[in-house]
Scaffold this motif. Structure first.
Motif, PDB file in Angstrom:
ATOM      1  N   TYR A   1       0.830  -1.209   0.000  1.00  0.00           N
ATOM      2  CA  TYR A   1       0.000   0.000   0.000  1.00  0.00           C
ATOM      3  C   TYR A   1       0.862   1.255   0.000  1.00  0.00           C
ATOM      4  O   TYR A   1       0.597   2.206  -0.726  1.00  0.00           O
ATOM      5  CB  TYR A   1      -0.905   0.044   1.236  1.00  0.00           C
TER       6      TYR A   1
ATOM      7  N   TYR B   1      -6.350   5.059  -4.934  1.00  0.00           N
ATOM      8  CA  TYR B   1      -6.740   4.168  -3.844  1.00  0.00           C
ATOM      9  C   TYR B   1      -8.216   3.787  -3.909  1.00  0.00           C
ATOM     10  O   TYR B   1      -8.584   2.691  -3.487  1.00  0.00           O
ATOM     11  CB  TYR B   1      -6.368   4.774  -2.488  1.00  0.00           C
TER      12      TYR B   1
ATOM     13  N   GLU C   1      -8.202   1.061  -6.690  1.00  0.00           N
ATOM     14  CA  GLU C   1      -7.620  -0.210  -6.276  1.00  0.00           C
ATOM     15  C   GLU C   1      -8.492  -0.909  -5.250  1.00  0.00           C
ATOM     16  O   GLU C   1      -8.505  -2.127  -5.186  1.00  0.00           O
ATOM     17  CB  GLU C   1      -6.193  -0.041  -5.758  1.00  0.00           C
ATOM     18  N   SER C   2      -9.241  -0.155  -4.455  1.00  0.00           N
ATOM     19  CA  SER C   2     -10.127  -0.823  -3.506  1.00  0.00           C
ATOM     20  C   SER C   2     -11.325  -1.450  -4.222  1.00  0.00           C
ATOM     21  O   SER C   2     -11.816  -2.503  -3.802  1.00  0.00           O
ATOM     22  CB  SER C   2     -10.597   0.145  -2.421  1.00  0.00           C
TER      23      SER C   2
ATOM     24  N   LYS D   1      -9.852  -4.548  -5.937  1.00  0.00           N
ATOM     25  CA  LYS D   1      -9.233  -5.481  -4.984  1.00  0.00           C
ATOM     26  C   LYS D   1      -7.834  -5.893  -5.440  1.00  0.00           C
ATOM     27  O   LYS D   1      -7.482  -7.070  -5.463  1.00  0.00           O
ATOM     28  CB  LYS D   1     -10.125  -6.687  -4.756  1.00  0.00           C
TER      29      LYS D   1
ATOM     30  N   THR E   1      -7.365  -2.163 -12.755  1.00  0.00           N
ATOM     31  CA  THR E   1      -7.280  -1.024 -11.845  1.00  0.00           C
ATOM     32  C   THR E   1      -6.925   0.250 -12.606  1.00  0.00           C
ATOM     33  O   THR E   1      -7.474   1.325 -12.335  1.00  0.00           O
ATOM     34  CB  THR E   1      -6.236  -1.290 -10.752  1.00  0.00           C
TER      35      THR E   1
END
Length: 151
Positions: A13, A55, A58-59, A62, A82
């Motif tokens: 991360y 972010y 990407e969340s 996953k 992504t």
């Protein structure tokens, strides 16, 4: 293994924030200022927004899920997915700022290409480092199995 593996997940991360920032600044420099802020410094509000958009994307995709057992080519597909989400969301953010900031279409393309190159390289290095750590036994935890069956 979960506690020691969480440290490596946190590293993944943390590494992406500077990568997205460096890609943003490099794409600003490569664009040469043609239609993109002239000779000014890049707007750092958009830099922070690009990290936030990264972010969020990407969340949704996953990207940081545990994929040690999957092939690396599958991880590249998740990176591409992504990046597609990122480019859609970031172009939407750029659209909202079009009255204040002019930008070229090449900026977004160069930005996504640089992020892709950086991510593929860093994910490969992290994956190899993680496999080495597993092979050397640094990610193993003690386990106690209780039972009276032959299994």
């Amino acid at each position: 293994m979960r506690k020691s593996y969480n440290r490596y997940t946190l590293i993944r991360y943390i590494i992406d924030a500077p990568l997205v920032g460096i890609a943003y600044i490099l794409s600003h420099r490569m664009d040469g200022g043609y239609g993109l802020w002239g000779n000014e410094t890049p707007p750092y509000l958009l830099l922070l927004l690009s990290k936030g958009v990264w972010y969020i994307s990407e969340s949704v995709s996953k990207l940081y899920r545990d994929r040690r057992s999957n092939k690396y080519s599958e991880e590249i597909v998740f990176i591409a997915y992504t990046l597609i989400l990122y480019s859609i969301l970031f172009s939407s953010v750029l659209f909202f700022f079009q009255q204040k900031i002019s930008y070229s279409r090449a900026f977004l393309g160069v930005n996504v290409a640089i992020i892709y190159c950086f991510l593929v390289l860093t994910k490969y290095v992290i994956r190899k480092y993680l496999h080495t750590a597993i092979y050397q036994g640094r990610l193993y935890d003690n386990l106690l199995i209780v039972g009276a069956t032959p299994a």
